[in-house]
Structures are given as C-alpha cells and as structure tokens.
Design a protein around this motif. Structure first.
Motif, PDB file in Angstrom:
ATOM      1  N   ARG A 187       0.840  -1.212   0.000  1.00  0.00           N
ATOM      2  CA  ARG A 187       0.000   0.000   0.000  1.00  0.00           C
ATOM      3  C   ARG A 187       0.870   1.255   0.000  1.00  0.00           C
ATOM      4  NH1 ARG A 187      -5.653  -0.367   2.956  1.00  0.00           N
ATOM      5  NH2 ARG A 187      -6.183  -2.551   2.649  1.00  0.00           N
ATOM      6  N   GLU A 188       1.884   1.250   0.860  1.00  0.00           N
ATOM      7  CA  GLU A 188       2.755   2.421   0.963  1.00  0.00           C
ATOM      8  C   GLU A 188       3.500   2.646  -0.349  1.00  0.00           C
ATOM      9  OE1 GLU A 188       4.037   5.814   2.471  1.00  0.00           O
ATOM     10  OE2 GLU A 188       2.607   4.472   3.455  1.00  0.00           O
ATOM     11  N   ALA A 189       3.960   1.543  -0.960  1.00  0.00           N
ATOM     12  CA  ALA A 189       4.682   1.660  -2.231  1.00  0.00           C
ATOM     13  C   ALA A 189       3.755   2.195  -3.324  1.00  0.00           C
ATOM     14  CB  ALA A 189       5.252   0.297  -2.626  1.00  0.00           C
ATOM     15  N   TYR A 190       2.506   1.722  -3.341  1.00  0.00           N
ATOM     16  CA  TYR A 190       1.533   2.161  -4.346  1.00  0.00           C
ATOM     17  C   TYR A 190       1.217   3.646  -4.134  1.00  0.00           C
ATOM     18  CZ  TYR A 190      -2.362   1.600  -7.640  1.00  0.00           C
ATOM     19  OH  TYR A 190      -3.194   1.695  -8.731  1.00  0.00           O
ATOM     20  N   ALA A 191       1.007   4.038  -2.875  1.00  0.00           N
ATOM     21  CA  ALA A 191       0.705   5.443  -2.574  1.00  0.00           C
ATOM     22  C   ALA A 191       1.866   6.350  -2.977  1.00  0.00           C
ATOM     23  CB  ALA A 191       0.396   5.602  -1.088  1.00  0.00           C
ATOM     24  N   ASN A 192       3.096   5.914  -2.692  1.00  0.00           N
ATOM     25  CA  ASN A 192       4.277   6.712  -3.069  1.00  0.00           C
ATOM     26  C   ASN A 192       4.402   6.821  -4.583  1.00  0.00           C
ATOM     27  OD1 ASN A 192       5.049   7.246  -0.438  1.00  0.00           O
ATOM     28  ND2 ASN A 192       6.339   5.432  -0.286  1.00  0.00           N
ATOM     29  N   PHE A 193       4.056   5.722  -5.273  1.00  0.00           N
ATOM     30  CA  PHE A 193       4.101   5.730  -6.739  1.00  0.00           C
ATOM     31  C   PHE A 193       3.116   6.773  -7.290  1.00  0.00           C
ATOM     32  CE2 PHE A 193       2.336   3.967 -10.769  1.00  0.00           C
ATOM     33  CZ  PHE A 193       3.475   4.121 -11.554  1.00  0.00           C
ATOM     34  N   ILE A 194       1.940   6.859  -6.678  1.00  0.00           N
ATOM     35  CA  ILE A 194       0.947   7.859  -7.093  1.00  0.00           C
ATOM     36  C   ILE A 194       1.476   9.266  -6.824  1.00  0.00           C
ATOM     37  CG2 ILE A 194      -1.356   8.794  -6.600  1.00  0.00           C
ATOM     38  CD1 ILE A 194      -1.492   6.195  -8.153  1.00  0.00           C
ATOM     39  N   ARG A 195       2.042   9.473  -5.635  1.00  0.00           N
ATOM     40  CA  ARG A 195       2.533  10.814  -5.261  1.00  0.00           C
ATOM     41  C   ARG A 195       3.677  11.260  -6.167  1.00  0.00           C
ATOM     42  NH1 ARG A 195       2.095   8.477   0.133  1.00  0.00           N
ATOM     43  NH2 ARG A 195       0.232   9.289   1.178  1.00  0.00           N
ATOM     44  N   GLU A 196       4.528  10.312  -6.591  1.00  0.00           N
ATOM     45  CA  GLU A 196       5.655  10.658  -7.459  1.00  0.00           C
ATOM     46  C   GLU A 196       5.186  11.214  -8.799  1.00  0.00           C
ATOM     47  OE1 GLU A 196       7.868   7.060  -7.735  1.00  0.00           O
ATOM     48  OE2 GLU A 196       8.671   7.200  -5.682  1.00  0.00           O
ATOM     49  N   GLN A 197       3.987  10.851  -9.203  1.00  0.00           N
ATOM     50  CA  GLN A 197       3.454  11.320 -10.484  1.00  0.00           C
ATOM     51  C   GLN A 197       2.845  12.716 -10.389  1.00  0.00           C
ATOM     52  OE1 GLN A 197       1.285   8.086 -12.792  1.00  0.00           O
ATOM     53  NE2 GLN A 197       1.548   7.050 -10.840  1.00  0.00           N
ATOM     54  N   ILE A 198       2.635  13.184  -9.162  1.00  0.00           N
ATOM     55  CA  ILE A 198       2.034  14.521  -8.968  1.00  0.00           C
ATOM     56  C   ILE A 198       2.865  15.318  -7.949  1.00  0.00           C
ATOM     57  CG2 ILE A 198      -0.338  14.047  -9.651  1.00  0.00           C
ATOM     58  CD1 ILE A 198      -0.945  13.378  -6.697  1.00  0.00           C
ATOM     59  N   PRO A 199       4.151  15.545  -8.244  1.00  0.00           N
ATOM     60  CA  PRO A 199       5.004  16.271  -7.286  1.00  0.00           C
ATOM     61  C   PRO A 199       4.528  17.694  -7.010  1.00  0.00           C
ATOM     62  CG  PRO A 199       6.074  16.091  -9.429  1.00  0.00           C
ATOM     63  CD  PRO A 199       4.863  15.213  -9.478  1.00  0.00           C
ATOM     64  N   TYR A 200       3.739  18.231  -7.915  1.00  0.00           N
ATOM     65  CA  TYR A 200       3.216  19.592  -7.755  1.00  0.00           C
ATOM     66  C   TYR A 200       2.017  19.640  -6.804  1.00  0.00           C
ATOM     67  CZ  TYR A 200       0.081  17.648 -11.281  1.00  0.00           C
ATOM     68  OH  TYR A 200      -0.794  16.840 -11.962  1.00  0.00           O
ATOM     69  N   LEU A 201       1.545  18.458  -6.359  1.00  0.00           N
ATOM     70  CA  LEU A 201       0.401  18.401  -5.446  1.00  0.00           C
ATOM     71  C   LEU A 201       0.813  17.629  -4.187  1.00  0.00           C
ATOM     72  CD1 LEU A 201      -2.481  17.577  -7.969  1.00  0.00           C
ATOM     73  CD2 LEU A 201      -2.036  19.766  -6.864  1.00  0.00           C
ATOM     74  N   VAL A 202       1.768  18.181  -3.476  1.00  0.00           N
ATOM     75  CA  VAL A 202       2.323  17.482  -2.309  1.00  0.00           C
ATOM     76  C   VAL A 202       1.311  17.342  -1.171  1.00  0.00           C
ATOM     77  CG1 VAL A 202       4.693  18.137  -2.799  1.00  0.00           C
ATOM     78  CG2 VAL A 202       3.267  19.668  -1.425  1.00  0.00           C
ATOM     79  N   PHE A 203       0.270  18.147  -1.197  1.00  0.00           N
ATOM     80  CA  PHE A 203      -0.685  18.137  -0.092  1.00  0.00           C
ATOM     81  C   PHE A 203      -1.730  17.027  -0.195  1.00  0.00           C
ATOM     82  CE2 PHE A 203      -2.471  20.858  -3.372  1.00  0.00           C
ATOM     83  CZ  PHE A 203      -3.802  20.477  -3.411  1.00  0.00           C
ATOM     84  N   VAL A 204      -1.852  16.411  -1.371  1.00  0.00           N
ATOM     85  CA  VAL A 204      -2.913  15.422  -1.608  1.00  0.00           C
ATOM     86  C   VAL A 204      -2.729  14.198  -0.714  1.00  0.00           C
ATOM     87  CG1 VAL A 204      -3.866  13.821  -3.311  1.00  0.00           C
ATOM     88  CG2 VAL A 204      -3.338  16.161  -3.971  1.00  0.00           C
TER      89      VAL A 204
END
Length: 449
Positions: free
Chosen positions: A320-337
C-alpha cells in the motif's frame, strides 16, 4: 422533525426533470429531449408557503423492460415511491394516455400514499379540458393541468402537494438565518473521476443503500446528485458526479452537460475525492481532473478504489505504501494530496475515508492567529535562510492569514522578485507541518513593503 418527501414519477420524457427544476427554482437536473437522461434519484429541498419538503426527481419508468440499465432506473423510481409521503404522477398532455402511462398507473394503484395526477405540456389553459379529459380513465382522480416550461399552474400544484403533507400545518416556517448557518457549516464533498471507477458504488456503500444507479456501462451517472448525510454530528453533502472522459471521446450533448456539472461540483466543494481504479493507476485524465481540483483550491483526497481486486498474497502494508508513493511521485506539484485505499464492494476503508474528509474540511477552514503565523515563519527563516539574489537578501517583514477555505496568507516582503518558487515551496511545507494543513492547498499573496 424529518421533512416529508414528494416524488415525481412517470414514463420517460414527460418532463419530470423540467418540473423538478421549476418547482425547486434551480437547474439541478439535466433536461434533454433524449429519453432516459435521468437515472438516479435526485433530491432537493423545496419551500412553499413556509412549508419545507424534499422533492425527488426520478428516471422514466419502463415497467416491462428487461434491459439491466432500465431495470435499475425503475428500481430507483420504486425506492423513491416507497420513501414518498406524496406522489406526483406526471403524464404528457400532448401525447395523451400512452400504454406506458397505464402500466405506471397500475403500479401506483398498489401504493397507499396520496397520488396527484398531473398532465404536463398543457401550454394553453383555455384548451385544458380537451387535454386532460382522457386522463380520468387512469383512475387517479381530477388531473391538474400544468406547463413546466412556462410555469403555468405550478402554484396550484404546490398548494395541492402541501395539502397532502402529513401534519403540514404543524411544520414551523423556515428560519432563514438558521438555514444559512446550517449550509455554511455543511461539508460539500465532490466524488469525481473517470467513468466506471466506482464513484456511485462508493456513495451507495456509505449510505448503506442503492441510492445511485450502478452498472458496468460507463456513463451510467448523468446528473450530479446531492445526498445529505450526518457523520460525527457534522452534515456532509455527498455529490455523485458523471465520469469525466477526455474531450475527444465526448460525443453526446448530454454527456457534455454531465461533465460540465461534474466540474461545477468541484467548484462548489469543500473537499474533492478523486476516485481511481487501482488496476489502472493514475492516468493522464486523472491528472487533468486533479489540476481542476487544485485550481479550485479545495481539499483533495485520492481514493484508490477496487483494492479488493488485488491478489490476496499482495495485500500488505508495504505494498500500500509503495503504491501510494508511486501515485505521489506522479504529482510532485500536489504534495498536499492525501491517498487512501477503499473497496466499495467489500466496505473497506469507508470509515477512514469519511474521517479523512471531515478532518480535511476542518483544515480547509482553519484560521491561524497572526502571532503564531509570524513565529512559525521566523523559525523557518532561521532554519533555512531566505534567498539572496545579486547581493540582496529576501526579508519577510510580516505575515497574516487573509482567508480560509483554502488558507491564503499575505506575506509582506522587501522585494517581490526575491521570493523564489523554491523558497515558497519550502515555506508551504513548513506551515503545512506546523499547523496540520495536510490535504489542503496553501496559497501566498506576496506584497512588497
């Protein structure tokens, strides 16, 4: 006391959504000549002569259809009928009594609620007798002739409705101040995403009933549907929206209207929940939807739905953590999500999602005192010195919060050009950590002083 419910029912394309919009003085329901545009139950509060009730728009009933989508529409209408204190049975005066009207009337004769027979599209009241005479054979009493488009006889219909409402004379007149305060404190939540990712299923799971029509056919949801719930003593309005596809793939006028309403739902939301299919990941279209959410400035949660479809041997917290980090890496401009995992089918992650929506809304509306804000900025500047450009260093003289929802901070500096994007990003990160603005965008209004 719960408000009484009034349901508008009838066969397809008799003007139910037009009447719904006319009675509620809104454009909440999509109106289009194509039959079957309305599919879910659409709710709105209506007031007449100081009396409040909840009005439901329903899809057109096709009693004998074996099509799964049309059966789902009929089921939604049947649920509205069961819920209603008064039923408005709408027919088309231009067409006369159709076979489908007779089939719907037979279904309604089995109910025990008051039924008001209404004949729509009677645009000339002088010709009312010739329009309504044949409708007496439906056995529903005296028909009321109206024109939803032109607003003819709508007042008569509303008077008739409230005369049938249970104990309507004891319902207190509306306190407008209380009503405004209540709306101000409500949390509007837009559930958005591409077609067929489980948005309606997610809301049905939250409600514990099939309020929204669910089908494997993409584009099943057309209207934006508002549903009021209470969670931890706070009122939330869940807004189910149509799936948002790429512009090039949108062909029908109805779908264009649905997409525009979905984007409008984001604009009026406190928190938007982008729902994605875990088997597809974050697509280019999802990123475009996220950009609309960022533009609006509402809180944002990504719900990774259908998590139950992953192989059981892969179900670990590490994955889960790896999947969530993978999602966040694709939207570095939205760090708050914020990212959460759900399964509408298995009722997993739903409580956590609602708690996250509530906490995100609180942060979205949070106000920071000027003293605390300036101390936090001074501390941040001590940890990492403001940038120096051509021998001149940035100085932040003063800061204050000028707005909440989202939080906007005015920063008074010695020179605006010294306030670099990198230092702005750093300060946002520090303020987010200091004051708990996770899930919420922060905006700076930089002024030279």
């Amino acid at each position: 006391m719960n408000k009484p419910v009034v349901a508008i029912v009838g066969r397809p394309n008799v003007g139910k959504s037009t009447l719904f919009n006319r009675m509620s003085s809104t454009r909440q329901a999509i109106v289009h000549p194509t039959p079957g545009v309305t599919r879910d139950r659409n709710y709105i509060e209506v007031s007449w002569s100081g009396i409040e009730f909840v009005l439901i728009d329903t899809g057109g009933i096709e009693v004998n259809s074996h099509d799964s989508l049309l059966q789902g529409i009929r089921y939604q209408a049947e649920m509205a009928i069961k819920e209603a204190a008064v039923i408005v049975f709408l027919c088309d005066g231009q067409d006369g009594v159709a076979t489908q009207d007779i089939e719907v009337s037979r279904m309604l004769h089995k109910t025990f609620q008051p039924i008001i027979l209404v004949v729509n599209k009677v645009d000339n009241i002088l010709r009312e007798p010739e329009f309504i005479s044949e409708f007496y054979r439906l056995g529903m009493g005296n028909p009321i002739a109206i024109s939803s488009i032109h607003g003819l006889n709508i007042n008569t219909l509303l008077d008739e409705i409230i005369s049938h409402l249970p104990q309507y004379k004891e319902i207190s007149p509306i306190d407008e101040d209380t009503k405004d305060e209540r709306k101000k404190n409500q949390i509007a939540v837009a559930i958005v995403g591409k077609p067929n990712v489980g948005k309606s299923s997610l809301i049905n799971t939250i409600l514990g009933e099939e309020r929204m029509l669910v089908d494997n056919v993409p584009g099943t949801t057309r209207d934006t549907i508002d549903t009021l719930i209470t969670w931890n003593d706070k009122e939330m309005i869940l807004i189910d929206t149509a799936g948002i596809r790429k512009k090039a793939k949108i062909e029908e006028d109805v779908e264009k209207s649905s997409v525009l309403r979905a984007l409008a739902a984001v604009k009026r939301s406190t928190v938007s929940v982008l729902t994605i299919d875990c088997n597809e990941g974050l697509t280019e279209q999802d990123q475009k939807i996220l950009s609309k959410i960022e533009e609006r400035g509402c809180g944002c949660i990504i719900a990774i739905n259908k998590w139950d479809t992953r192989p059981l041997d892969e179900e670990t917290e590490t994955l889960r953590e790896a999947y969530a980090n993978f999602i966040r890496e694709q939207i570095p401009y939205l760090v708050f999500v914020q990212v959460i995992f759900t399964s509408a089918l298995k009722n997993q992650g739903i409580t956590r999602l609602l708690n996250l929506i509530e906490s995100t809304a609180q942060k979205h509306r949070k106000l920071i005192s000027t003293g605390k804000l300036n101390r936090a900025i001074e501390k941040a500047c001590e940890e990492i010195q403001p940038p120096t450009i051509k021998g001149k260093q940035l100085k932040i003289r003063y800061a204050t919060q000028v707005k909440a929802g989202p939080p906007i901070f005015s920063l008074f500096v010695n020179q605006q050009t010294l306030f670099t994007p990198a230092y702005s990003k750093y300060l946002m990160k520090k303020l987010r950590g200091e004051f708990g603005f996770e899930g919420v965008p922060i905006k700076f209004a930089v002024k030279q002083k």
